[in-house]
Design a protein around this motif. Structure first.
Motif, PDB file in Angstrom:
ATOM      1  N   ARG A  69       0.834  -1.224   0.000  1.00  0.00           N
ATOM      2  CA  ARG A  69       0.000   0.000   0.000  1.00  0.00           C
ATOM      3  C   ARG A  69       0.861   1.263   0.000  1.00  0.00           C
ATOM      4  NH1 ARG A  69      -3.288  -2.910   3.408  1.00  0.00           N
ATOM      5  NH2 ARG A  69      -2.051  -2.213   5.184  1.00  0.00           N
ATOM      6  N   ARG A  70       1.980   1.246   0.734  1.00  0.00           N
ATOM      7  CA  ARG A  70       2.741   2.492   0.925  1.00  0.00           C
ATOM      8  C   ARG A  70       3.799   2.719  -0.146  1.00  0.00           C
ATOM      9  NH1 ARG A  70       4.726   2.506   6.952  1.00  0.00           N
ATOM     10  NH2 ARG A  70       5.480   4.563   6.354  1.00  0.00           N
ATOM     11  N   LEU A  71       4.278   1.618  -0.777  1.00  0.00           N
ATOM     12  CA  LEU A  71       5.390   1.826  -1.724  1.00  0.00           C
ATOM     13  C   LEU A  71       5.282   0.997  -3.007  1.00  0.00           C
ATOM     14  CD1 LEU A  71       8.260   3.173  -2.137  1.00  0.00           C
ATOM     15  CD2 LEU A  71       9.172   0.992  -1.340  1.00  0.00           C
ATOM     16  N   LEU A  72       5.040  -0.299  -2.845  1.00  0.00           N
ATOM     17  CA  LEU A  72       5.249  -1.213  -3.976  1.00  0.00           C
ATOM     18  C   LEU A  72       4.174  -1.098  -5.062  1.00  0.00           C
ATOM     19  CD1 LEU A  72       6.304  -4.343  -1.886  1.00  0.00           C
ATOM     20  CD2 LEU A  72       7.768  -2.565  -2.905  1.00  0.00           C
ATOM     21  N   ALA A  73       2.972  -0.711  -4.693  1.00  0.00           N
ATOM     22  CA  ALA A  73       1.895  -0.645  -5.691  1.00  0.00           C
ATOM     23  C   ALA A  73       1.292   0.759  -5.735  1.00  0.00           C
ATOM     24  CB  ALA A  73       0.796  -1.645  -5.339  1.00  0.00           C
ATOM     25  N   ASN A  74       0.999   1.184  -6.931  1.00  0.00           N
ATOM     26  CA  ASN A  74       0.210   2.424  -7.092  1.00  0.00           C
ATOM     27  C   ASN A  74      -1.253   1.990  -7.119  1.00  0.00           C
ATOM     28  OD1 ASN A  74      -1.327   4.482  -8.024  1.00  0.00           O
ATOM     29  ND2 ASN A  74       0.055   5.090  -9.685  1.00  0.00           N
ATOM     30  N   THR A  75      -1.888   2.057  -5.979  1.00  0.00           N
ATOM     31  CA  THR A  75      -3.206   1.416  -5.823  1.00  0.00           C
ATOM     32  C   THR A  75      -4.297   2.089  -6.660  1.00  0.00           C
ATOM     33  OG1 THR A  75      -3.464   2.734  -3.819  1.00  0.00           O
ATOM     34  CG2 THR A  75      -2.724   0.442  -3.550  1.00  0.00           C
ATOM     35  N   VAL A  76      -3.966   3.210  -7.301  1.00  0.00           N
ATOM     36  CA  VAL A  76      -4.961   3.818  -8.212  1.00  0.00           C
ATOM     37  C   VAL A  76      -5.093   2.953  -9.469  1.00  0.00           C
ATOM     38  CG1 VAL A  76      -5.494   5.823  -9.662  1.00  0.00           C
ATOM     39  CG2 VAL A  76      -4.513   6.144  -7.358  1.00  0.00           C
ATOM     40  N   ILE A  77      -3.962   2.482  -9.982  1.00  0.00           N
ATOM     41  CA  ILE A  77      -3.992   1.734 -11.252  1.00  0.00           C
ATOM     42  C   ILE A  77      -3.495   0.302 -11.121  1.00  0.00           C
ATOM     43  CG2 ILE A  77      -3.773   3.788 -12.716  1.00  0.00           C
ATOM     44  CD1 ILE A  77      -0.752   3.100 -12.963  1.00  0.00           C
ATOM     45  N   GLU A  78      -3.033  -0.060  -9.934  1.00  0.00           N
ATOM     46  CA  GLU A  78      -2.499  -1.415  -9.764  1.00  0.00           C
ATOM     47  C   GLU A  78      -3.193  -2.132  -8.612  1.00  0.00           C
ATOM     48  OE1 GLU A  78       1.613  -0.277  -9.157  1.00  0.00           O
ATOM     49  OE2 GLU A  78       2.165  -0.923 -11.188  1.00  0.00           O
ATOM     50  N   SER A  79      -3.283  -3.475  -8.758  1.00  0.00           N
ATOM     51  CA  SER A  79      -3.749  -4.295  -7.633  1.00  0.00           C
ATOM     52  C   SER A  79      -2.569  -5.147  -7.181  1.00  0.00           C
ATOM     53  CB  SER A  79      -4.900  -5.192  -8.093  1.00  0.00           C
ATOM     54  OG  SER A  79      -4.445  -6.054  -9.139  1.00  0.00           O
TER      55      SER A  79
END
Lengths: 80, 80
Positions: free
Chosen positions: B63-73
């Motif tokens: 949530r904080r670094l590895l994924a851009n939760t807007v466009i990635e799951s």
């Protein structure tokens, strides 16, 4: 059939991306973070309906395009 | 404990990398290649020894670094 090809740097090969992520995680306050390795995952939807044939196609794709087999290893999994 | 975070573009999000690989595979003569999606896999060696705690750390890292939760799951798996 869905084929998933996971490509990772071989052990011993320098992984600057992994190092950078490791440092960033530490800077964010995550403790106890050891080695970080970053690879890619390629999910392919194939018209092939036979699992073994689909796996063989995935292996061929990995060898010829998806992985640089000098510095990367790959794993192919097939999902129904 | 080893934590594996797999990050993929969300369905519907344009994946130019996947498209490029799809075209390259077709140019190499692979037939029946449908959609190709490309994501990243982050393998982390954590000092944490409890599986649930390690999973929670992996989720927090995603949530904080590895994924851009807007466009990635993302998906977190823990390996003993």
């Amino acid at each position: 059939m869905r084929v998933v090809v996971t490509v990772m740097p071989k052990p011993g090969v320098l992984d600057p991306q992994g190092r950078a992520v490791g440092h960033a995680l530490s800077n964010l306050g995550f403790a106890g973070v050891g080695e970080v390795r970053i690879g890619k995952v390629v999910v392919l939807d194939l018209a092939e309906t036979d699992a073994d044939a689909a796996r063989a196609i995935g292996e061929d794709m990995a060898r010829r395009l998806l992985a640089n087999t000098v510095i990367e290893s790959y794993r192919v999994t097939v999902e129904a």
